[in-house]
Design a protein around this motif. Structure first.
Motif, PDB file in Angstrom:
ATOM      1  N   THR A  23       0.826  -1.209   0.000  1.00  5.73           N
ATOM      2  CA  THR A  23       0.000   0.000   0.000  1.00  5.73           C
ATOM      3  C   THR A  23       0.861   1.261   0.000  1.00  5.73           C
ATOM      4  O   THR A  23       0.351   2.358   0.177  1.00  5.73           O
ATOM      5  CB  THR A  23      -0.914   0.004   1.236  1.00  5.73           C
ATOM      6  N   GLU A  24       2.161   1.103  -0.231  1.00  3.62           N
ATOM      7  CA  GLU A  24       3.087   2.231  -0.183  1.00  3.62           C
ATOM      8  C   GLU A  24       3.104   2.974  -1.516  1.00  3.62           C
ATOM      9  O   GLU A  24       3.099   2.360  -2.585  1.00  3.62           O
ATOM     10  CB  GLU A  24       4.494   1.722   0.144  1.00  3.62           C
ATOM     11  N   ASP A  25       3.125   4.289  -1.441  1.00  2.00           N
ATOM     12  CA  ASP A  25       3.145   5.125  -2.640  1.00  2.00           C
ATOM     13  C   ASP A  25       4.590   5.319  -3.086  1.00  2.00           C
ATOM     14  O   ASP A  25       5.316   6.154  -2.561  1.00  2.00           O
ATOM     15  CB  ASP A  25       2.481   6.472  -2.340  1.00  2.00           C
ATOM     16  N   ARG A  26       5.017   4.509  -4.072  1.00  2.00           N
ATOM     17  CA  ARG A  26       6.367   4.608  -4.613  1.00  2.00           C
ATOM     18  C   ARG A  26       6.284   4.678  -6.133  1.00  2.00           C
ATOM     19  O   ARG A  26       5.334   4.163  -6.736  1.00  2.00           O
ATOM     20  CB  ARG A  26       7.209   3.384  -4.222  1.00  2.00           C
TER      21      ARG A  26
ATOM     22  N   ASN B  61       6.599   3.569  -9.792  1.00  2.00           N
ATOM     23  CA  ASN B  61       6.622   2.248 -10.418  1.00  2.00           C
ATOM     24  C   ASN B  61       7.705   2.258 -11.496  1.00  2.00           C
ATOM     25  O   ASN B  61       7.594   2.986 -12.481  1.00  2.00           O
ATOM     26  CB  ASN B  61       5.256   1.942 -11.037  1.00  2.00           C
TER      27      ASN B  61
ATOM     28  N   LYS C 112       0.642   1.345 -13.474  1.00  2.00           N
ATOM     29  CA  LYS C 112       0.432   2.754 -13.166  1.00  2.00           C
ATOM     30  C   LYS C 112       1.728   3.396 -12.675  1.00  2.00           C
ATOM     31  O   LYS C 112       2.694   2.709 -12.351  1.00  2.00           O
ATOM     32  CB  LYS C 112      -0.685   2.892 -12.134  1.00  2.00           C
TER      33      LYS C 112
ATOM     34  N   SER D 115       2.390   4.870  -9.949  1.00  2.00           N
ATOM     35  CA  SER D 115       2.666   4.623  -8.538  1.00  2.00           C
ATOM     36  C   SER D 115       2.300   3.186  -8.182  1.00  2.00           C
ATOM     37  O   SER D 115       1.419   2.578  -8.799  1.00  2.00           O
ATOM     38  CB  SER D 115       1.857   5.587  -7.662  1.00  2.00           C
ATOM     39  N   THR D 116       2.972   2.646  -7.173  1.00  2.00           N
ATOM     40  CA  THR D 116       2.660   1.294  -6.692  1.00  2.00           C
ATOM     41  C   THR D 116       1.645   1.317  -5.554  1.00  2.00           C
ATOM     42  O   THR D 116       1.394   0.281  -4.939  1.00  2.00           O
ATOM     43  CB  THR D 116       3.940   0.597  -6.190  1.00  2.00           C
ATOM     44  N   LYS D 117       1.046   2.460  -5.289  1.00  2.00           N
ATOM     45  CA  LYS D 117       0.154   2.588  -4.135  1.00  2.00           C
ATOM     46  C   LYS D 117      -1.009   1.606  -4.187  1.00  2.00           C
ATOM     47  O   LYS D 117      -1.451   1.097  -3.159  1.00  2.00           O
ATOM     48  CB  LYS D 117      -0.376   4.022  -4.047  1.00  2.00           C
TER      49      LYS D 117
END
Length: 250
Positions: free
Chosen positions: A101-104, A106, A171, A173-175
């Protein structure tokens, strides 16, 4: 008062009764083991090997030939170099996704690989459905022509969606990885079961409309059934992963 802040999640399921996993409960893996990295490499070999769809059609219709050997060599070289550099999903020395659930950001290699994986998952299934439906409706078997006319337009559409970041796991982001991966693996399990079953039916059923009806019905039923199991989180890697953090409120 202490409460488990999980949105709609309660007791390990969401409001639809689908089992969930809590990101905070998942074991953090510092490095990928060698065997883990090695077994992921053939997955990407296959994804890129079947990329030229009409050539793949020839493979299953006529068998392996020099063109396929040359292309396989290119794929082995390219994916081998990417794997050694840790630029294939699952083949990295260390996992890129630590918290689902972390916003990193991609990475580009993940976005490229999963775009082509989505292309393989979707395009061949659509073409087989179209070919069987046409054969049932008209009595004409035009699968080769359908591949030649339809493969690249369908695949290119998916590639464009991937470039725009509109596909799960592709996407910027990996969020959303905790939910996006379940769509990917659900689709993967569905076609990995339905496609070999369809190939088996092609081998054992006689040609003609009755056999084509059975093939299409079984193929669609398997896609729907496995898709439903994935939606319900009953298959590996299809459960939503949610934050599941403890919070204190007064």
């Amino acid at each position: 008062m202490t409460a488990l802040q999980t949105g709609e999640v309660a007791g390990g399921t969401d409001d639809r009764g689908i089992p969930v996993e809590f990101a905070g409960d998942r074991r953090i893996r510092a490095r990928n083991k060698v065997y883990y990295r090695v077994v992921h490499w053939p997955i990407w070999i296959w994804v890129f090997f079947i990329l030229p769809g009409p050539l793949t059609f020839d493979l299953f219709e006529s068998g392996f030939d020099g063109r396929m050997a040359a292309w396989l060599g290119v794929v082995l070289l390219g994916t081998g170099i990417a794997g050694l550099r840790g630029r294939l999903p699952g083949v990295e020395a260390r996992p890129y996704i630590i918290r689902f659930t972390e916003d990193r950001p991609n990475p580009l290699y993940r976005r490229v690989c999963y775009t082509f994986a989505w292309s393989a998952v979707v395009t061949f299934a659509v073409l087989h459905i179209a070919g069987l439906a046409w054969a049932i409706a008209t009595g004409d078997w035009l699968m080769r022509q359908i591949y030649e006319a339809g493969y690249f337009p369908i695949a290119a559409t998916i590639w464009i969606l991937g470039a725009m970041g509109r596909l799960p796991r592709v996407k910027a982001s990996t969020k959303g990885e905790g939910h996006e991966r379940r769509f990917f693996y659900g689709s993967l399990w569905a076609v990995c079961l339905a496609q070999p079953t369809l190939w088996l039916l092609w081998a054992v059923l006689p040609p003609g409309r009755p056999g084509d009806i059975v093939k299409l019905a079984v193929f669609m039923a398997l896609l729907a059934f496995v898709g439903y199991l994935s939606y319900r989180g009953r298959l590996p890697r299809t459960r939503p992963i949610v934050p599941g953090e403890l919070a204190i409120s007064d």
